[in-house]
Scaffold this motif. Structure first.
Motif, PDB file in Angstrom:
ATOM      1  N   SER A  40      -7.211  15.852  -3.511  1.00  0.00           N
ATOM      2  CA  SER A  40      -8.377  16.706  -3.800  1.00  0.00           C
ATOM      3  C   SER A  40      -8.599  16.820  -5.302  1.00  0.00           C
ATOM      4  O   SER A  40      -9.737  16.823  -5.779  1.00  0.00           O
ATOM      5  CB  SER A  40      -8.172  18.107  -3.230  1.00  0.00           C
ATOM      6  OG  SER A  40      -7.996  18.030  -1.859  1.00  0.00           O
ATOM      7  N   LEU A  41      -7.492  16.908  -6.021  1.00  0.00           N
ATOM      8  CA  LEU A  41      -7.559  16.989  -7.482  1.00  0.00           C
ATOM      9  C   LEU A  41      -8.174  15.704  -8.055  1.00  0.00           C
ATOM     10  O   LEU A  41      -9.026  15.760  -8.953  1.00  0.00           O
ATOM     11  CB  LEU A  41      -6.139  17.175  -8.027  1.00  0.00           C
ATOM     12  CG  LEU A  41      -5.964  17.881  -9.352  1.00  0.00           C
ATOM     13  CD1 LEU A  41      -6.585  19.257  -9.313  1.00  0.00           C
ATOM     14  CD2 LEU A  41      -4.483  17.995  -9.685  1.00  0.00           C
ATOM     15  N   ARG A  91     -10.195  13.674  -6.463  1.00  0.00           N
ATOM     16  CA  ARG A  91     -11.628  13.658  -6.105  1.00  0.00           C
ATOM     17  C   ARG A  91     -12.419  14.557  -7.049  1.00  0.00           C
ATOM     18  O   ARG A  91     -13.480  14.179  -7.547  1.00  0.00           O
ATOM     19  CB  ARG A  91     -11.805  14.105  -4.642  1.00  0.00           C
ATOM     20  CG  ARG A  91     -13.255  14.167  -4.190  1.00  0.00           C
ATOM     21  CD  ARG A  91     -13.387  14.232  -2.670  1.00  0.00           C
ATOM     22  NE  ARG A  91     -12.321  14.959  -2.024  1.00  0.00           N
ATOM     23  CZ  ARG A  91     -12.220  16.279  -1.990  1.00  0.00           C
ATOM     24  NH1 ARG A  91     -13.143  17.025  -2.567  1.00  0.00           N
ATOM     25  NH2 ARG A  91     -11.207  16.873  -1.377  1.00  0.00           N
ATOM     26  N   ALA A  92     -11.865  15.756  -7.319  1.00  0.00           N
ATOM     27  CA  ALA A  92     -12.544  16.683  -8.233  1.00  0.00           C
ATOM     28  C   ALA A  92     -12.640  16.076  -9.631  1.00  0.00           C
ATOM     29  O   ALA A  92     -13.657  16.233 -10.312  1.00  0.00           O
ATOM     30  CB  ALA A  92     -11.792  18.003  -8.275  1.00  0.00           C
ATOM     31  N   ALA A  93     -11.579  15.371 -10.046  1.00  0.00           N
ATOM     32  CA  ALA A  93     -11.578  14.760 -11.376  1.00  0.00           C
ATOM     33  C   ALA A  93     -12.593  13.621 -11.467  1.00  0.00           C
ATOM     34  O   ALA A  93     -13.047  13.278 -12.557  1.00  0.00           O
ATOM     35  CB  ALA A  93     -10.181  14.241 -11.700  1.00  0.00           C
ATOM     36  N   VAL A 139     -15.510  13.603  -9.318  1.00  0.00           N
ATOM     37  CA  VAL A 139     -16.840  14.170  -9.021  1.00  0.00           C
ATOM     38  C   VAL A 139     -17.336  15.100 -10.130  1.00  0.00           C
ATOM     39  O   VAL A 139     -18.484  14.991 -10.565  1.00  0.00           O
ATOM     40  CB  VAL A 139     -16.826  14.916  -7.664  1.00  0.00           C
ATOM     41  CG1 VAL A 139     -18.139  15.651  -7.427  1.00  0.00           C
ATOM     42  CG2 VAL A 139     -16.566  13.941  -6.520  1.00  0.00           C
ATOM     43  N   ILE A 140     -16.485  16.006 -10.600  1.00  0.00           N
ATOM     44  CA  ILE A 140     -16.962  17.037 -11.551  1.00  0.00           C
ATOM     45  C   ILE A 140     -17.345  16.462 -12.921  1.00  0.00           C
ATOM     46  O   ILE A 140     -18.479  16.668 -13.365  1.00  0.00           O
ATOM     47  CB  ILE A 140     -15.930  18.192 -11.686  1.00  0.00           C
ATOM     48  CG1 ILE A 140     -15.824  18.947 -10.349  1.00  0.00           C
ATOM     49  CG2 ILE A 140     -16.348  19.174 -12.784  1.00  0.00           C
ATOM     50  CD1 ILE A 140     -14.760  20.029 -10.319  1.00  0.00           C
ATOM     51  N   PRO A 141     -16.471  15.696 -13.600  1.00  0.00           N
ATOM     52  CA  PRO A 141     -16.856  15.279 -14.953  1.00  0.00           C
ATOM     53  C   PRO A 141     -17.871  14.138 -15.003  1.00  0.00           C
ATOM     54  O   PRO A 141     -18.565  13.991 -15.993  1.00  0.00           O
ATOM     55  CB  PRO A 141     -15.541  14.816 -15.588  1.00  0.00           C
ATOM     56  CG  PRO A 141     -14.481  15.004 -14.575  1.00  0.00           C
ATOM     57  CD  PRO A 141     -15.130  15.189 -13.268  1.00  0.00           C
ATOM     58  N   TYR A 189      -9.521  23.578 -11.228  1.00  0.00           N
ATOM     59  CA  TYR A 189      -8.832  22.423 -10.635  1.00  0.00           C
ATOM     60  C   TYR A 189      -7.622  22.884  -9.811  1.00  0.00           C
ATOM     61  O   TYR A 189      -7.339  22.335  -8.751  1.00  0.00           O
ATOM     62  CB  TYR A 189      -8.387  21.440 -11.722  1.00  0.00           C
ATOM     63  CG  TYR A 189      -9.502  20.540 -12.217  1.00  0.00           C
ATOM     64  CD1 TYR A 189     -10.032  19.550 -11.392  1.00  0.00           C
ATOM     65  CD2 TYR A 189     -10.021  20.656 -13.495  1.00  0.00           C
ATOM     66  CE1 TYR A 189     -11.051  18.720 -11.831  1.00  0.00           C
ATOM     67  CE2 TYR A 189     -11.043  19.830 -13.944  1.00  0.00           C
ATOM     68  CZ  TYR A 189     -11.553  18.865 -13.108  1.00  0.00           C
ATOM     69  OH  TYR A 189     -12.555  18.042 -13.532  1.00  0.00           O
ATOM     70  N   ILE A 203      -8.854  24.167  -6.509  1.00  0.00           N
ATOM     71  CA  ILE A 203      -9.281  23.040  -5.662  1.00  0.00           C
ATOM     72  C   ILE A 203      -8.047  22.362  -5.044  1.00  0.00           C
ATOM     73  O   ILE A 203      -8.037  22.026  -3.854  1.00  0.00           O
ATOM     74  CB  ILE A 203     -10.133  22.032  -6.468  1.00  0.00           C
ATOM     75  CG1 ILE A 203     -11.484  22.655  -6.829  1.00  0.00           C
ATOM     76  CG2 ILE A 203     -10.335  20.721  -5.701  1.00  0.00           C
ATOM     77  CD1 ILE A 203     -12.307  21.845  -7.825  1.00  0.00           C
ATOM     78  N   ALA A 204      -7.006  22.177  -5.851  1.00  0.00           N
ATOM     79  CA  ALA A 204      -5.776  21.531  -5.363  1.00  0.00           C
ATOM     80  C   ALA A 204      -5.118  22.355  -4.253  1.00  0.00           C
ATOM     81  O   ALA A 204      -4.696  21.799  -3.224  1.00  0.00           O
ATOM     82  CB  ALA A 204      -4.804  21.320  -6.521  1.00  0.00           C
ATOM     83  N   GLY A 263      -7.200  22.068  -1.195  1.00  0.00           N
ATOM     84  CA  GLY A 263      -7.026  20.707  -0.658  1.00  0.00           C
ATOM     85  C   GLY A 263      -5.725  20.552   0.102  1.00  0.00           C
ATOM     86  O   GLY A 263      -5.679  19.903   1.151  1.00  0.00           O
ATOM     87  N   GLY A 264      -4.669  21.161  -0.406  1.00  0.00           N
ATOM     88  CA  GLY A 264      -3.367  21.099   0.264  1.00  0.00           C
ATOM     89  C   GLY A 264      -3.419  21.743   1.642  1.00  0.00           C
ATOM     90  O   GLY A 264      -2.950  21.160   2.634  1.00  0.00           O
ATOM     91  N   PHE A 307     -15.212  26.998  -4.953  1.00  0.00           N
ATOM     92  CA  PHE A 307     -14.764  25.611  -5.147  1.00  0.00           C
ATOM     93  C   PHE A 307     -13.489  25.318  -4.350  1.00  0.00           C
ATOM     94  O   PHE A 307     -13.320  24.225  -3.835  1.00  0.00           O
ATOM     95  CB  PHE A 307     -14.554  25.313  -6.636  1.00  0.00           C
ATOM     96  CG  PHE A 307     -15.798  24.809  -7.309  1.00  0.00           C
ATOM     97  CD1 PHE A 307     -16.090  23.459  -7.344  1.00  0.00           C
ATOM     98  CD2 PHE A 307     -16.703  25.684  -7.883  1.00  0.00           C
ATOM     99  CE1 PHE A 307     -17.248  22.991  -7.942  1.00  0.00           C
ATOM    100  CE2 PHE A 307     -17.863  25.237  -8.483  1.00  0.00           C
ATOM    101  CZ  PHE A 307     -18.146  23.880  -8.516  1.00  0.00           C
ATOM    102  N   MET A 323     -14.904  22.264  -2.206  1.00  0.00           N
ATOM    103  CA  MET A 323     -14.358  21.003  -2.722  1.00  0.00           C
ATOM    104  C   MET A 323     -12.879  20.832  -2.388  1.00  0.00           C
ATOM    105  O   MET A 323     -12.380  19.705  -2.296  1.00  0.00           O
ATOM    106  CB  MET A 323     -14.574  20.926  -4.225  1.00  0.00           C
ATOM    107  CG  MET A 323     -14.408  19.534  -4.784  1.00  0.00           C
ATOM    108  SD  MET A 323     -14.912  19.432  -6.488  1.00  0.00           S
ATOM    109  CE  MET A 323     -16.606  18.936  -6.293  1.00  0.00           C
ATOM    110  N   GLY A 324     -12.186  21.958  -2.189  1.00  0.00           N
ATOM    111  CA  GLY A 324     -10.771  21.887  -1.824  1.00  0.00           C
ATOM    112  C   GLY A 324     -10.570  21.810  -0.319  1.00  0.00           C
ATOM    113  O   GLY A 324     -10.452  20.723   0.245  1.00  0.00           O
ATOM    114  N   SER A 353     -11.079  18.430   2.067  1.00  0.00           N
ATOM    115  CA  SER A 353      -9.779  17.819   2.359  1.00  0.00           C
ATOM    116  C   SER A 353      -9.422  17.904   3.845  1.00  0.00           C
ATOM    117  O   SER A 353      -8.681  17.058   4.347  1.00  0.00           O
ATOM    118  CB  SER A 353      -8.693  18.493   1.522  1.00  0.00           C
ATOM    119  OG  SER A 353      -7.448  17.919   1.784  1.00  0.00           O
TER     120      SER A 353
END
Lengths: 133, 127
Positions: free
Chosen positions: A26-27, A29-31, A33-35, B9, B12-13, B16-17, B74, B78-79, B83
């Motif tokens: 997920s991290l 994907r966020a890295a 998608v977001i920037p 972030y 989100i992590a 996601g977990g 988020f 997004m998380g 996921s």
């Protein structure tokens, strides 16, 4: 007593592997998608393609022996990196905006490229696997 | 990277977990080799549809009123929701069905996933 403790620890390690894989996926994907200042549809597509390619590699390399690595890499990381729900959300937003063709294209492109890339890598792995025997 | 972005972030992590854990539980419970499960992977299908519905609801006006906090939004969208669903396993299962020449199953699986996912998302977005 010993068996119970062993089963518990195996299950716990598996949960931890999937949780960590999902968090890192997920991290990632966020890295992406977001920037990225590109269309979010394209960044999600890139995540899905990358995740699908990595998934088939993880599935082929780990097989049935490296179950914990497969849980971390395939179930956790690749599952976290790729997303079906965001594709549905993008498709639904396009339908609400009256852009039916875009909605169809979002699903068709994601599905076509992901399935095709998995199929090609799987076929190549089968071919080279047979050739090396 | 600012502290606020790093925290975003992190949320989100964590989301996601937990999303990955939900997907794993559903696959463990529903993806057995009996009956209809032998033809369609119900665990992945259920995870994808639940996640599609929850992501749709999180983008509805009723949810936006409830979830004012940006980091929580988020973490859940997004998380967790992203996921909890998976495109890689979905594509892999379809490719395996095609490899085994189970064309009807693959077609049905893809069609059910896409149409039900779209309908649930649309319904949830309008709640």
């Amino acid at each position: 007593m010993y068996i119970k403790r062993s089963i518990f620890s195996d299950s716990f390690i598996r949960l931890l592997a999937v949780f960590l894989g999902g968090a890192i996926g997920s991290l990632a994907r966020a890295a992406i998608v977001i920037p990225l200042a590109i269309n979010p549809l394209i960044s999600v597509f890139l995540c899905n393609i990358t995740g699908s390619v990595l998934y088939i590699f993880a599935a082929r390399i780990c097989g049935k022996n490296l179950k914990l690595v497969k849980d971390f890499a395939a179930t956790g990381f690749c599952g976290g990196l790729t997303t079906f729900s965001t594709v549905c959300k993008d498709g639904a937003v396009s339908i609400q905006d009256g852009e039916f063709l875009l909605s169809f294209a979002i699903f068709a492109l994601n599905l076509l490229f992901c399935v095709a890339s998995i199929h090609i890598i799987d076929s190549l792995a089968d071919k080279f696997g047979k050739a090396s025997k | 990277m600012s502290m606020d972005t790093a925290l975003l972030y992190f949320f989100i992590a964590i989301g996601g977990g937990f999303g990955a854990l939900l997907r794993m539980f559903l696959a463990d419970i529903l993806d057995s080799s009996n009956g209809i499960q032998r033809r369609i992977p119900l665990g992945t299908l259920a995870a994808n549809l639940i996640a599609a519905f929850s992501l749709g609801w999180l983008h509805s006006e009723s949810a936006l009123d409830l979830i004012g906090q940006r980091h929580l939004f988020f973490a859940l969208t997004m998380g967790f929701s992203a996921s909890a669903s998976t495109f890689s396993a979905f594509a892999f299962q379809l490719a395996q069905m095609l490899k085994l020449k189970k064309y009807h199953d693959a077609f049905a699986y893809a069609l059910i996933s896409i149409f039900a996912g779209l309908l649930l998302t649309l319904a949830a977005m309008n709640l």
